[in-house]
Write a protein that holds these residues in place. Structure first.
Motif, PDB file in Angstrom:
ATOM      1  N   ARG A 125       0.835  -1.204   0.000  1.00  0.00           N
ATOM      2  CA  ARG A 125       0.000   0.000   0.000  1.00  0.00           C
ATOM      3  C   ARG A 125       0.869   1.252   0.000  1.00  0.00           C
ATOM      4  NH1 ARG A 125      -0.196   3.011   4.532  1.00  0.00           N
ATOM      5  NH2 ARG A 125       0.546   2.123   6.508  1.00  0.00           N
ATOM      6  N   ASP A 126       0.237   2.382  -0.349  1.00  0.00           N
ATOM      7  CA  ASP A 126       0.925   3.671  -0.302  1.00  0.00           C
ATOM      8  C   ASP A 126       0.964   4.193   1.131  1.00  0.00           C
ATOM      9  OD1 ASP A 126       1.347   3.787  -3.041  1.00  0.00           O
ATOM     10  OD2 ASP A 126      -0.580   4.761  -3.419  1.00  0.00           O
ATOM     11  N   ILE A 127       2.030   4.896   1.463  1.00  0.00           N
ATOM     12  CA  ILE A 127       2.117   5.611   2.743  1.00  0.00           C
ATOM     13  C   ILE A 127       1.407   6.949   2.556  1.00  0.00           C
ATOM     14  CG2 ILE A 127       3.670   6.694   4.403  1.00  0.00           C
ATOM     15  CD1 ILE A 127       5.743   4.549   3.603  1.00  0.00           C
ATOM     16  N   VAL A 128       0.389   7.210   3.358  1.00  0.00           N
ATOM     17  CA  VAL A 128      -0.471   8.392   3.177  1.00  0.00           C
ATOM     18  C   VAL A 128       0.035   9.549   4.031  1.00  0.00           C
ATOM     19  CG1 VAL A 128      -2.808   9.307   3.359  1.00  0.00           C
ATOM     20  CG2 VAL A 128      -2.437   6.920   2.668  1.00  0.00           C
ATOM     21  N   ILE A 129       0.316  10.672   3.379  1.00  0.00           N
ATOM     22  CA  ILE A 129       0.781  11.874   4.063  1.00  0.00           C
ATOM     23  C   ILE A 129      -0.319  12.937   3.997  1.00  0.00           C
ATOM     24  CG2 ILE A 129       2.608  13.603   4.253  1.00  0.00           C
ATOM     25  CD1 ILE A 129       3.546  10.670   4.550  1.00  0.00           C
ATOM     26  N   ALA A 130      -0.858  13.308   5.156  1.00  0.00           N
ATOM     27  CA  ALA A 130      -1.873  14.376   5.231  1.00  0.00           C
ATOM     28  C   ALA A 130      -1.152  15.716   5.359  1.00  0.00           C
ATOM     29  CB  ALA A 130      -2.800  14.147   6.420  1.00  0.00           C
ATOM     30  N   LEU A 171       4.556  -0.449   0.196  1.00  0.00           N
ATOM     31  CA  LEU A 171       5.457  -0.662  -0.928  1.00  0.00           C
ATOM     32  C   LEU A 171       6.890  -0.369  -0.513  1.00  0.00           C
ATOM     33  CD1 LEU A 171       5.970  -1.214  -3.938  1.00  0.00           C
ATOM     34  CD2 LEU A 171       5.529   1.206  -4.379  1.00  0.00           C
ATOM     35  N   PHE A 172       7.068   0.656   0.328  1.00  0.00           N
ATOM     36  CA  PHE A 172       8.413   0.974   0.828  1.00  0.00           C
ATOM     37  C   PHE A 172       9.030  -0.229   1.543  1.00  0.00           C
ATOM     38  CE2 PHE A 172       9.029   5.861   1.169  1.00  0.00           C
ATOM     39  CZ  PHE A 172       8.613   6.007  -0.153  1.00  0.00           C
ATOM     40  N   ALA A 173       8.223  -0.947   2.325  1.00  0.00           N
ATOM     41  CA  ALA A 173       8.727  -2.126   3.047  1.00  0.00           C
ATOM     42  C   ALA A 173       9.109  -3.223   2.075  1.00  0.00           C
ATOM     43  CB  ALA A 173       7.670  -2.622   4.023  1.00  0.00           C
ATOM     44  N   SER A 174       8.263  -3.420   1.057  1.00  0.00           N
ATOM     45  CA  SER A 174       8.539  -4.435   0.041  1.00  0.00           C
ATOM     46  C   SER A 174       9.833  -4.133  -0.698  1.00  0.00           C
ATOM     47  CB  SER A 174       7.370  -4.518  -0.946  1.00  0.00           C
ATOM     48  OG  SER A 174       7.612  -5.488  -1.938  1.00  0.00           O
ATOM     49  N   LEU A 175      10.020  -2.872  -1.068  1.00  0.00           N
ATOM     50  CA  LEU A 175      11.239  -2.472  -1.776  1.00  0.00           C
ATOM     51  C   LEU A 175      12.468  -2.646  -0.889  1.00  0.00           C
ATOM     52  CD1 LEU A 175       9.939   0.770  -3.556  1.00  0.00           C
ATOM     53  CD2 LEU A 175      10.450  -1.430  -4.632  1.00  0.00           C
ATOM     54  N   LYS A 176      12.308  -2.305   0.390  1.00  0.00           N
ATOM     55  CA  LYS A 176      13.432  -2.426   1.320  1.00  0.00           C
ATOM     56  C   LYS A 176      13.814  -3.894   1.515  1.00  0.00           C
ATOM     57  CE  LYS A 176      15.048  -1.191   5.942  1.00  0.00           C
ATOM     58  NZ  LYS A 176      14.709  -0.570   7.244  1.00  0.00           N
ATOM     59  N   ASN A 177      12.800  -4.776   1.591  1.00  0.00           N
ATOM     60  CA  ASN A 177      13.061  -6.197   1.794  1.00  0.00           C
ATOM     61  C   ASN A 177      13.760  -6.822   0.586  1.00  0.00           C
ATOM     62  OD1 ASN A 177      11.916  -6.145   4.326  1.00  0.00           O
ATOM     63  ND2 ASN A 177       9.876  -6.709   3.588  1.00  0.00           N
ATOM     64  N   ASN A 178      13.476  -6.246  -0.596  1.00  0.00           N
ATOM     65  CA  ASN A 178      14.081  -6.785  -1.812  1.00  0.00           C
ATOM     66  C   ASN A 178      15.407  -6.126  -2.156  1.00  0.00           C
ATOM     67  OD1 ASN A 178      11.987  -8.605  -2.288  1.00  0.00           O
ATOM     68  ND2 ASN A 178      10.737  -7.030  -3.272  1.00  0.00           N
TER      69      ASN A 178
END
Length: 448
Positions: free
Chosen positions: A157-162, A392-399
């Protein structure tokens, strides 16, 4: 002498009568009417020459709001209401019950909750009567609240910034020497941050205020929660009574305010459901509910405050290359907009709009973009290092392979213990034939 005194008494009596009659004849004057749009409400502001004396009531079939202004001279004309105002179809005058009064009729296109109040003179404004109309059709808002409660794990998922642009509408914020309104500067910078966030894969921006309208502080944080924000940043511009002070600063929630907000949440049963999710139904009406909610809230607030401070520290470092710092470290305060126990929140003062030099800079696209970039980069870098598990950031970091530069005193066994792997795996992954390492050597760390 008696006759002279008699004439004086008569003259004073006539003068007093004249003054009393002048007061009776004196009228308040409606000097102008302004209409402010908002996605969920409409604000109508009557500019008055003195404090308004008003009353109001609602009528049905068709829906109308009637506002009576006693002893008031009406404005020459009322503004037409643009189509974007979904709540009001027309403003018009009607015959008042009392002479020398004004009756304004709001023809409504849907059910509303009116909130009407007077405002004393401040800044560029004189006396005002404010009419806030809030839609009672909560279908879309209820849907947002339901979605906010659903914390289903969505992979990548996207990280949501308000992003909250301070002030707006009837509230201009601080005003610069040349007439710059803080509300305009903050909205421009907020939109620039949003564009940068939306360009970054794995991040999504949600503007709290998209136009020139007013939002209450509680509404701003509530909207961030409804949008399921991971982080909340509020953009402001500082001001002082003299033109000297300048520079940027970054603020986080104070511990005192945090404890106050925790208390408020614990007294609100609806908030318990947000915190406990499905478990709330199982422990409802038991003595354990409040204690469990407090435990979860304490953990949530602890995480939020730590995250906010770390991001704030990053923002301060990034802003050093953009502007002079008014405060060299993040500051803690009781700002009303920094009060979400469950959302890490910071407030960025982008400069002193009361300083002529900084006012000019805050009006330039180049400086606004530099400020926006500094804020964005800080938030992005934090979440790249500390991504939420399902993002998605976590997925990219794990890969992405972890690299380690060997330092003095480190060995394969030390590194294996630190990274949760084995000496054999380290040697195999890096094609090492010996256990000997040298300082500065780059190793690729295998996944645990």
């Amino acid at each position: 002498m008696r006759r002279f005194v008699h004439h004086i008494v008569v003259l004073c009596a006539l003068l007093l009568c004249f003054m009393n009659s002048a007061v009776v004849l004196a009228k308040n004057k409606m000097e102008g009417v302004r209409v402010w749009p908002s996605p969920d409400s409409t604000r109508v502001v009557f500019d008055m020459s003195s404090k308004p004396d008003f009353s109001y009531f609602m009528l049905k079939n068709p829906l109308r709001l009637v506002v009576d202004l006693q002893g008031t001279q009406q404005a020459k004309y009322l503004p037409t209401v643009p189509k974007k105002h979904k709540l009001i179809s027309k403003l018009r005058y009607s015959k008042p019950k009392k002479k020398n009064s004004t009756r304004v009729v709001f023809e409504l296109s849907g059910a509303v909750k009116p909130v009407i109040f007077a405002l004393a003179p401040t800044g560029p404004y004189k006396n005002r009567l404010v009419v806030d109309l809030y839609s009672t059709n909560t279908t879309s808002r209820s849907a947002d609240k339901i979605n906010a409660k659903k914390r289903t794990r969505v992979a990548d998922r996207d990280i949501v910034i308000a992003i909250d642009a301070g002030h707006g509408g009837e509230d201009p914020g601080s005003i610069g020497p040349s007439g710059t309104y803080e509300k305009n500067v903050t909205l421009q910078i907020a939109k620039r941050i949003a564009r940068l966030v939306d360009k970054e894969p794995g991040m999504k921006a949600r503007l709290i205020r998209t136009g020139d309208y007013y939002l209450k502080l509680n509404t701003r944080t509530a909207r961030a929660r409804e949008k399921r924000a991971d982080f909340f940043v509020s953009v402001h511009a500082d001001a002082f009574s003299s033109p000297g002070p300048n520079g940027t600063s970054v603020w986080v929630l104070s511990l005192r305010r945090a404890n106050s907000e925790i208390g408020k949440w614990l007294e609100d049963k609806e908030k318990h459901s947000q915190l406990l999710g499905g478990a709330a139904g199982l422990i409802k009406d038991t003595a354990n509910e409040k204690y469990l909610a407090k435990a979860l809230l304490d953990m949530s607030m602890d995480h939020s405050m730590k995250t906010a401070f770390q991001v704030a520290d990053e923002v301060v470092k990034e802003l050093r290359s953009v502007s002079k710092l008014h405060k060299k470290k993040p500051q803690a305060a009781n700002f009303g907009v920094l009060k979400s126990p469950d959302i890490p929140s910071i407030l960025v003062e982008t400069g002193f709009i009361s300083n002529p030099r900084e006012e000019r800079k805050l009006n330039t696209a180049e400086h606004q973009q530099k400020l926006a970039s500094a804020i964005f980069v800080s938030i992005r870098n934090y979440y790249k290092r500390n991504p939420p598990d399902n993002s998605l950031f976590a997925s990219l970091k794990n890969n992405t392979p972890v690299k380690h530069k060997v330092k003095r005193g480190e060995s394969l066994s030390v590194l294996a213990s630190r990274y949760g792997t084995t000496v054999t795996a380290l040697k195999k992954h890096n094609r090492l034939k010996k256990n000997t390492l040298y300082i500065g050597q780059i190793l690729t760390i295998p996944k645990a």
